[in-house]
Design a protein around this motif. Structure first.
Motif, PDB file in Angstrom:
ATOM      1  N   TYR A 163      59.308  82.636   5.162  1.00  0.00           N
ATOM      2  CA  TYR A 163      59.170  83.940   5.815  1.00  0.00           C
ATOM      3  C   TYR A 163      57.737  84.273   6.198  1.00  0.00           C
ATOM      4  CZ  TYR A 163      63.635  84.425   3.407  1.00  0.00           C
ATOM      5  OH  TYR A 163      64.900  84.221   2.927  1.00  0.00           O
ATOM      6  N   ALA A 164      56.779  83.947   5.342  1.00  0.00           N
ATOM      7  CA  ALA A 164      55.447  84.503   5.515  1.00  0.00           C
ATOM      8  C   ALA A 164      54.407  83.661   4.791  1.00  0.00           C
ATOM      9  CB  ALA A 164      55.413  85.934   4.975  1.00  0.00           C
ATOM     10  N   ALA A 165      53.124  84.008   5.040  1.00  0.00           N
ATOM     11  CA  ALA A 165      51.988  83.345   4.390  1.00  0.00           C
ATOM     12  C   ALA A 165      51.187  84.406   3.648  1.00  0.00           C
ATOM     13  CB  ALA A 165      51.123  82.643   5.427  1.00  0.00           C
ATOM     14  N   PRO A 166      51.269  84.454   2.315  1.00  0.00           N
ATOM     15  CA  PRO A 166      50.534  85.466   1.546  1.00  0.00           C
ATOM     16  C   PRO A 166      49.024  85.327   1.707  1.00  0.00           C
ATOM     17  CG  PRO A 166      52.251  84.455   0.204  1.00  0.00           C
ATOM     18  CD  PRO A 166      52.142  83.634   1.457  1.00  0.00           C
ATOM     19  N   SER A 167      48.321  86.466   1.555  1.00  0.00           N
ATOM     20  CA  SER A 167      46.862  86.486   1.590  1.00  0.00           C
ATOM     21  C   SER A 167      46.375  87.424   0.496  1.00  0.00           C
ATOM     22  CB  SER A 167      46.360  86.970   2.962  1.00  0.00           C
ATOM     23  OG  SER A 167      46.614  88.360   3.119  1.00  0.00           O
ATOM     24  N   THR A 168      45.080  87.547   0.349  1.00  0.00           N
ATOM     25  CA  THR A 168      44.535  88.413  -0.698  1.00  0.00           C
ATOM     26  C   THR A 168      44.769  89.893  -0.410  1.00  0.00           C
ATOM     27  OG1 THR A 168      42.386  88.375   0.404  1.00  0.00           O
ATOM     28  CG2 THR A 168      42.754  86.760  -1.357  1.00  0.00           C
ATOM     29  N   THR A 169      45.085  90.231   0.838  1.00  0.00           N
ATOM     30  CA  THR A 169      45.321  91.631   1.196  1.00  0.00           C
ATOM     31  C   THR A 169      46.783  91.920   1.542  1.00  0.00           C
ATOM     32  OG1 THR A 169      44.737  91.164   3.501  1.00  0.00           O
ATOM     33  CG2 THR A 169      42.972  91.934   2.040  1.00  0.00           C
ATOM     34  N   GLY A 170      47.633  90.910   1.468  1.00  0.00           N
ATOM     35  CA  GLY A 170      49.047  91.085   1.811  1.00  0.00           C
ATOM     36  C   GLY A 170      49.608  89.814   2.399  1.00  0.00           C
ATOM     37  N   PHE A 171      49.699  89.764   3.741  1.00  0.00           N
ATOM     38  CA  PHE A 171      50.229  88.581   4.421  1.00  0.00           C
ATOM     39  C   PHE A 171      49.456  88.341   5.706  1.00  0.00           C
ATOM     40  CE2 PHE A 171      53.707  90.230   1.870  1.00  0.00           C
ATOM     41  CZ  PHE A 171      54.171  89.081   1.238  1.00  0.00           C
ATOM     42  N   ARG A 172      49.315  87.059   6.056  1.00  0.00           N
ATOM     43  CA  ARG A 172      48.636  86.709   7.296  1.00  0.00           C
ATOM     44  C   ARG A 172      49.467  87.118   8.501  1.00  0.00           C
ATOM     45  NH1 ARG A 172      48.120  81.141   5.826  1.00  0.00           N
ATOM     46  NH2 ARG A 172      48.994  80.681   7.877  1.00  0.00           N
ATOM     47  N   ASP A 173      48.783  87.333   9.607  1.00  0.00           N
ATOM     48  CA  ASP A 173      49.440  87.620  10.881  1.00  0.00           C
ATOM     49  C   ASP A 173      49.898  86.295  11.487  1.00  0.00           C
ATOM     50  OD1 ASP A 173      50.251  88.363  13.392  1.00  0.00           O
ATOM     51  OD2 ASP A 173      48.450  89.502  13.873  1.00  0.00           O
ATOM     52  N   LEU A 174      51.208  86.095  11.590  1.00  0.00           N
ATOM     53  CA  LEU A 174      51.754  84.831  12.086  1.00  0.00           C
ATOM     54  C   LEU A 174      52.180  84.889  13.545  1.00  0.00           C
ATOM     55  CD1 LEU A 174      53.983  83.718   9.054  1.00  0.00           C
ATOM     56  CD2 LEU A 174      51.650  83.013   9.622  1.00  0.00           C
ATOM     57  N   ARG A 175      51.788  85.951  14.238  1.00  0.00           N
ATOM     58  CA  ARG A 175      52.284  86.089  15.606  1.00  0.00           C
ATOM     59  C   ARG A 175      51.814  84.965  16.524  1.00  0.00           C
ATOM     60  NH1 ARG A 175      51.005  92.409  16.487  1.00  0.00           N
ATOM     61  NH2 ARG A 175      49.293  91.785  15.107  1.00  0.00           N
ATOM     62  N   ALA A 176      50.649  84.408  16.275  1.00  0.00           N
ATOM     63  CA  ALA A 176      50.153  83.335  17.138  1.00  0.00           C
ATOM     64  C   ALA A 176      50.865  82.016  16.858  1.00  0.00           C
ATOM     65  CB  ALA A 176      48.648  83.164  16.942  1.00  0.00           C
ATOM     66  N   GLU A 177      51.016  81.686  15.567  1.00  0.00           N
ATOM     67  CA  GLU A 177      51.623  80.392  15.214  1.00  0.00           C
ATOM     68  C   GLU A 177      53.120  80.468  14.993  1.00  0.00           C
ATOM     69  OE1 GLU A 177      50.657  79.498  10.808  1.00  0.00           O
ATOM     70  OE2 GLU A 177      49.042  80.837  11.497  1.00  0.00           O
ATOM     71  N   GLY A 178      53.641  81.654  14.703  1.00  0.00           N
ATOM     72  CA  GLY A 178      55.069  81.815  14.459  1.00  0.00           C
ATOM     73  C   GLY A 178      55.433  81.497  13.019  1.00  0.00           C
ATOM     74  N   PRO A 179      56.530  82.096  12.513  1.00  0.00           N
ATOM     75  CA  PRO A 179      56.964  81.810  11.145  1.00  0.00           C
ATOM     76  C   PRO A 179      57.572  80.420  11.043  1.00  0.00           C
ATOM     77  CG  PRO A 179      58.577  83.193  12.248  1.00  0.00           C
ATOM     78  CD  PRO A 179      57.419  83.030  13.203  1.00  0.00           C
ATOM     79  N   ALA A 180      57.854  79.999   9.807  1.00  0.00           N
ATOM     80  CA  ALA A 180      58.413  78.656   9.594  1.00  0.00           C
ATOM     81  C   ALA A 180      59.788  78.514  10.250  1.00  0.00           C
ATOM     82  CB  ALA A 180      58.496  78.367   8.094  1.00  0.00           C
ATOM     83  N   TYR A 181      60.554  79.612  10.299  1.00  0.00           N
ATOM     84  CA  TYR A 181      61.888  79.586  10.914  1.00  0.00           C
ATOM     85  C   TYR A 181      62.001  80.768  11.870  1.00  0.00           C
ATOM     86  CZ  TYR A 181      63.275  76.181   7.387  1.00  0.00           C
ATOM     87  OH  TYR A 181      63.358  75.055   6.610  1.00  0.00           O
ATOM     88  N   ASP A 182      62.626  80.542  13.022  1.00  0.00           N
ATOM     89  CA  ASP A 182      62.786  81.607  13.999  1.00  0.00           C
ATOM     90  C   ASP A 182      63.737  82.687  13.513  1.00  0.00           C
ATOM     91  OD1 ASP A 182      61.046  80.474  15.801  1.00  0.00           O
ATOM     92  OD2 ASP A 182      62.610  79.358  16.851  1.00  0.00           O
ATOM     93  N   ASP A 183      64.692  82.323  12.668  1.00  0.00           N
ATOM     94  CA  ASP A 183      65.684  83.283  12.182  1.00  0.00           C
ATOM     95  C   ASP A 183      65.961  82.992  10.711  1.00  0.00           C
ATOM     96  OD1 ASP A 183      67.702  85.077  11.727  1.00  0.00           O
ATOM     97  OD2 ASP A 183      69.154  84.129  13.066  1.00  0.00           O
TER      98      ASP A 183
END
Length: 275
Positions: A125-145
């Motif tokens: 679903y997502a990539a955790p970071s120290t402040t919450g989660f990274r913005d994946l809009r450029a690379e896209g999530p691991a699965y489209d749905d």
């Protein structure tokens, strides 16, 4: 020692809360032990159209190793903190409302524990970071749905685990529109009993935000649908029968009013998964 599924009680940290009792029990133990406590935390997420409550928005896990090493883990069960939801759709307004709240919570936990957060592993679903989660809009999530790929199956497994095996189930897949009725307890919707408009299928969809109660209620309604199937009722007749059928306390009650209709079972699944 492991204690799971606790809540903080009301008010939080009250001496007689399940959490406080677990802490007292852990204090009585002796030896080189690992104590693990998992706490279900309800909460709200924000959207431009309103505020919504989830009965398990977060889970806090605290591990104490030998009384000297403490590890605290924060898990979230909402996509409100992400720039893209679990179906890969951008949600900038939802992210803008909620991401700063998560960042503030992480800051507070870091101040309390005296150490910065260590992000977990990237997942479907997502990539955790120290402040919450990274913005994946450029690379896209691991699965489209990810929702359609994983979550509906995971929810079905949770519901099936509460039921004995049976050959009296209606078909669970509907290709067209479905009629549904909301199952409620107090002021909360637990899930939806549904039947295909073409009378080919029927079932129950749990509302994810209602937590375990949604699945406990679902087991009761699936049992009722099985009884209707054994009685020879068609799926639509079974849905109508659900309105009249007395239900056990754990099942909740059917909300009075006319049947609602969704364009597809997929649309009802998505509704129940988000709201």
């Amino acid at each position: 020692m492991e204690l799971s599924g606790l809540d903080l009680g009301a008010p939080p940290w009250a001496p007689d809360s399940p959490f406080a009792r677990a802490v007292r029990e852990a204090d009585t133990l002796a030896g080189d032990l690992v104590v693990v406590i998992r706490i279900d935390c309800p909460g709200t997420w924000l959207e431009p159209g309103g505020t919504y409550r989830a009965e398990k928005l977060f889970v806090v896990q605290v591990e104490v190793w030998g009384g000297t090493l403490l590890v605290a883990t924060l898990e979230t069960y909402s996509d409100a903190w992400l720039t893209m939801d679990t179906r890969g759709r951008e949600q900038p307004e939802v992210h803008a409302l909620n991401a700063p709240r998560l960042a503030a919570a992480l800051d507070g936990i870091s101040a309390l524990l005296g150490a910065p957060p260590e992000p977990g592993d990237e997942n479907r679903y997502a990539a955790p970071s120290t402040t919450g989660f990274r913005d994946l809009r450029a690379e896209g999530p691991a699965y489209d749905d990810a929702w359609g790929t994983f979550e509906t199956l995971d929810r079905a497994r949770l519901l099936d685990s509460r039921l004995p095996g049976s050959e009296d189930d209606y078909e669970q897949i509907a290709d067209g529109p479905v009629r549904y009725l909301a199952v409620r307890r107090d002021d909360r919707t637990l899930g939806f009993v549904w039947a295909a408009v073409d009378d080919s299928a029927a079932g129950y969809v749990p509302r994810t935000a209602a937590g375990d109660e949604a699945f406990d209620a679902g087991a009761a309604w699936i049992t009722a649908l099985r009884e209707a199937h054994r009685s020879g009722l068609t799926p639509l007749a079974a849905l109508q029968d659900a309105v009249r059928r007395p239900a056990p306390p754990e099942a909740g009650v059917i909300a009075r009013g006319s049947h609602l209709e969704a364009p597809s079972l997929d649309a009802l699944e998505e509704l129940s998964g988000r709201y």
